[in-house]
Design a protein around this motif. Structure first.
Motif, PDB file in Angstrom:
ATOM      1  N   PHE A  59      -5.774  -6.267  12.393  1.00 50.59           N
ATOM      2  CA  PHE A  59      -6.150  -5.225  11.528  1.00 50.59           C
ATOM      3  C   PHE A  59      -7.665  -5.006  11.797  1.00 50.59           C
ATOM      4  N   GLN A  60      -7.798  -3.608  11.285  1.00 47.51           N
ATOM      5  CA  GLN A  60      -9.289  -3.170  11.132  1.00 47.51           C
ATOM      6  C   GLN A  60      -9.492  -2.802   9.867  1.00 47.51           C
ATOM      7  N   CYS A  61      -9.266  -1.706   9.200  1.00 44.72           N
ATOM      8  CA  CYS A  61      -9.351  -1.456   7.733  1.00 44.72           C
ATOM      9  C   CYS A  61      -8.231  -2.160   6.830  1.00 44.72           C
ATOM     10  N   GLY A  62      -7.391  -2.656   7.783  1.00 47.07           N
ATOM     11  CA  GLY A  62      -6.247  -3.420   6.709  1.00 47.07           C
ATOM     12  C   GLY A  62      -5.428  -2.562   5.966  1.00 47.07           C
ATOM     13  N   TYR A  63      -5.440  -1.265   6.083  1.00 44.78           N
ATOM     14  CA  TYR A  63      -4.605  -0.642   4.958  1.00 44.78           C
ATOM     15  C   TYR A  63      -3.089  -0.682   5.241  1.00 44.78           C
ATOM     16  N   CYS A  64      -2.697  -0.698   6.477  1.00 39.25           N
ATOM     17  CA  CYS A  64      -1.455  -0.809   6.923  1.00 39.25           C
ATOM     18  C   CYS A  64      -1.011  -2.304   7.147  1.00 39.25           C
ATOM     19  N   THR A  65      -1.818  -3.317   6.941  1.00 38.94           N
ATOM     20  CA  THR A  65      -1.657  -4.788   7.394  1.00 38.94           C
ATOM     21  C   THR A  65      -0.523  -5.335   6.660  1.00 38.94           C
ATOM     22  N   PRO A  66      -0.616  -5.291   5.178  1.00 38.57           N
ATOM     23  CA  PRO A  66       0.471  -5.824   4.368  1.00 38.57           C
ATOM     24  C   PRO A  66       1.968  -5.460   4.999  1.00 38.57           C
ATOM     25  N   GLY A  67       1.941  -4.254   5.115  1.00 31.75           N
ATOM     26  CA  GLY A  67       3.322  -3.567   5.827  1.00 31.75           C
ATOM     27  C   GLY A  67       3.710  -4.154   7.010  1.00 31.75           C
ATOM     28  N   GLN A  68       2.659  -4.147   8.161  1.00 32.84           N
ATOM     29  CA  GLN A  68       2.840  -4.853   9.290  1.00 32.84           C
ATOM     30  C   GLN A  68       3.158  -6.232   9.277  1.00 32.84           C
ATOM     31  N   ILE A  69       2.637  -6.729   8.411  1.00 30.62           N
ATOM     32  CA  ILE A  69       2.949  -8.543   8.348  1.00 30.62           C
ATOM     33  C   ILE A  69       4.482  -8.417   7.843  1.00 30.62           C
ATOM     34  N   CYS A  70       4.602  -8.090   6.599  1.00 24.01           N
ATOM     35  CA  CYS A  70       6.104  -7.703   6.112  1.00 24.01           C
ATOM     36  C   CYS A  70       7.102  -7.479   7.315  1.00 24.01           C
ATOM     37  N   ALA A  71       6.787  -6.584   8.026  1.00 24.03           N
ATOM     38  CA  ALA A  71       7.772  -5.975   8.879  1.00 24.03           C
ATOM     39  C   ALA A  71       7.940  -7.122   9.956  1.00 24.03           C
ATOM     40  N   THR A  72       6.842  -7.575  10.426  1.00 21.96           N
ATOM     41  CA  THR A  72       6.774  -8.803  11.382  1.00 21.96           C
ATOM     42  C   THR A  72       7.674  -9.907  10.983  1.00 21.96           C
ATOM     43  N   VAL A  73       7.504 -10.481   9.710  1.00 22.92           N
ATOM     44  CA  VAL A  73       8.463 -11.522   9.001  1.00 22.92           C
ATOM     45  C   VAL A  73       9.886 -11.026   9.405  1.00 22.92           C
TER      46      VAL A  73
ATOM     47  N   LYS B 234       0.755  -1.132  -0.018  1.00 25.20           N
ATOM     48  CA  LYS B 234       0.140  -0.090   0.017  1.00 25.20           C
ATOM     49  C   LYS B 234       0.827   1.227   0.008  1.00 25.20           C
ATOM     50  N   LYS B 235       0.163   2.316  -0.531  1.00 25.57           N
ATOM     51  CA  LYS B 235       0.894   3.563  -0.537  1.00 25.57           C
ATOM     52  C   LYS B 235       0.041   4.339   0.454  1.00 25.57           C
ATOM     53  N   GLY B 236       0.771   4.686   1.547  1.00 24.43           N
ATOM     54  CA  GLY B 236       0.230   5.749   2.629  1.00 24.43           C
ATOM     55  C   GLY B 236       0.797   6.846   2.427  1.00 24.43           C
ATOM     56  N   CYS B 237       2.031   7.176   3.133  1.00 22.25           N
ATOM     57  CA  CYS B 237       2.423   8.690   3.059  1.00 22.25           C
ATOM     58  C   CYS B 237       3.236   9.027   1.764  1.00 22.25           C
ATOM     59  N   ASP B 238       3.829   7.935   1.213  1.00 21.84           N
ATOM     60  CA  ASP B 238       4.624   8.002  -0.048  1.00 21.84           C
ATOM     61  C   ASP B 238       6.008   8.937   0.368  1.00 21.84           C
ATOM     62  N   HIS B 239       6.291   8.960   1.521  1.00 20.79           N
ATOM     63  CA  HIS B 239       7.651   9.543   2.001  1.00 20.79           C
ATOM     64  C   HIS B 239       8.332   8.970   3.328  1.00 20.79           C
ATOM     65  N   GLY B 240       8.140   7.811   3.523  1.00 20.55           N
ATOM     66  CA  GLY B 240       9.083   7.138   4.519  1.00 20.55           C
ATOM     67  C   GLY B 240       8.415   7.270   5.992  1.00 20.55           C
ATOM     68  N   GLN B 241       7.134   7.760   6.167  1.00 19.73           N
ATOM     69  CA  GLN B 241       6.448   7.987   7.609  1.00 19.73           C
ATOM     70  C   GLN B 241       5.623   6.813   8.141  1.00 19.73           C
ATOM     71  N   CYS B 242       5.008   5.975   7.215  1.00 27.11           N
ATOM     72  CA  CYS B 242       3.914   5.365   7.728  1.00 27.11           C
ATOM     73  C   CYS B 242       4.316   3.904   7.883  1.00 27.11           C
ATOM     74  N   GLY B 243       5.114   3.313   6.740  1.00 34.53           N
ATOM     75  CA  GLY B 243       5.523   1.656   6.989  1.00 34.53           C
ATOM     76  C   GLY B 243       4.322   1.070   5.847  1.00 34.53           C
ATOM     77  N   ALA B 244       3.377   1.512   5.434  1.00 31.87           N
ATOM     78  CA  ALA B 244       2.419   0.844   4.670  1.00 31.87           C
ATOM     79  C   ALA B 244       2.911   0.292   3.606  1.00 31.87           C
ATOM     80  N   CYS B 245       4.123   0.727   2.890  1.00 30.36           N
ATOM     81  CA  CYS B 245       4.875   0.204   1.614  1.00 30.36           C
ATOM     82  C   CYS B 245       5.803  -0.725   2.137  1.00 30.36           C
ATOM     83  N   THR B 246       5.872  -1.310   3.375  1.00 29.94           N
ATOM     84  CA  THR B 246       7.297  -2.179   3.688  1.00 29.94           C
ATOM     85  C   THR B 246       7.160  -3.480   2.814  1.00 29.94           C
TER      86      THR B 246
END
Ligand code: FES
Ligand code: FES
Length: 190
Positions: A96-110, A36-48
Motif C-alpha cells: 500500500f501507499q496511500c492506503g485508501y484501497c488497502t482495507p478492501g484489498q486485504i478483505c478481498a485477499t482473505v 472506505k468509500k471510493g466510487c460508491d457504485h461498485g467500481q473500485c472495491g474500496a468498500c469490500t
C-alpha cells in the motif's frame, strides 16, 4: 426499520431506513471507518467487506439485508492485537501507499484464500478439471482474482507479492508483470 447486525462478532442494534447501504451503516452509523468509500457504485472495491466469509461491495448491499449474517470488516481481522497474516504480508511487501484501497484489498485477499482453498476457479483458470492449488496459483490468477479492487497509486506489485506470501509461495516476485498479447494472457517474470 429496526435491524440487528453482527459485525466482527459483536451485535449492533440500528434503526435505519431500508435504503441505507451497508457501507453507510458501517461508516456513518457505527463509526467503523476502516471500510472506505471510493466510487460508491461498485467500481473500485474500496468498500469490500466479508459477509459469511464471502467478499461483497458494501456500497452495493443494503444494511437491512445483512441481518442474521456474520459481517467481517478490516477492524475484525486482527486477533488480540496480532495482525492477520494478510495484513502482515501487506506491510512486509509494501502492498500500500496511500492506503485508501488497502482495507478492501486485504478483505478481498482473505476471501481469495478461502476461494482457492475450496477449489473455486477464476476467469483465467485454464484447467477446470484440476484442483486449484494454493502454492501454485500463478500471478495471472492472483491479478484476475483481485481485479475488482483498484489501487490508484499502483501498489499492485507489492500486493501480488503479499498474496504470494500468504499463499505459501516461497519466492514472491514483486517485479513480475503480465502483458496481454494478441494471443491472450502472457506472463513475464522479471
Ligand atoms: S465504494 Fe464500493 S466499489 Fe467503490
Ligand atoms: S494504496 Fe491503494 S489507492 Fe493508494
Amino acid at each position: 426499520m429496526d435491524v440487528t447486525l453482527s459485525i466482527n462478532q459483536k451485535k449492533y442494534d440500528l434503526s435505519i431506513e431500508p435504503r441505507v447501504t451497508l457501507l453507510d451503516a458501517l461508516r456513518e452509523r457505527l463509526g467503523l471507518v476502516g471500510t472506505k468509500k471510493g466510487c460508491d457504485h461498485g467500481q473500485c472495491g474500496a468498500c469490500t467487506v466479508l459477509v459469511e466469509g464471502q467478499r461483497i461491495y458494501s456500497c452495493l448491499a443494503l444494511a437491512v439485508m445483512q441481518q442474521g449474517k456474520e459481517i467481517t470488516t478490516i477492524e475484525g481481522l486482527a486477533q488480540d492485537s496480532v495482525l492477520h497474516p494478510v495484513q502482515q504480508a501487506f506491510i512486509e511487501h509494501d502492498g500500500f501507499q496511500c492506503g485508501y484501497c488497502t482495507p478492501g484489498q486485504i478483505c478481498a485477499t482473505v476471501a481469495l484464500l478461502e476461494e482457492v482453498k475450496q477449489g473455486t476457479p477464476s476467469a483465467v483458470t485454464s484447467n477446470l478439471s484440476s484442483e486449484v492449488s494454493m502454492n501454485e496459483l500463478c500471478e495471472a490468477e492472483i491479478k484476475e482474482r483481485l481485479s475488482g479492487n483498484l489501487c490508484r497509486c499502483s501498489a499492485y506489485n507489492g500486493i501480488v507479492a503479499a498474496v504470494q506470501q500468504v499463499l505459501g509461495q516461497t519466492s514472491p516476485s514483486p517485479l513480475a508483470e503480465i502483458r496481454v498479447s494478441q494471443s491472450g494472457l502472457k506472463e513475464i517474470d522479471e
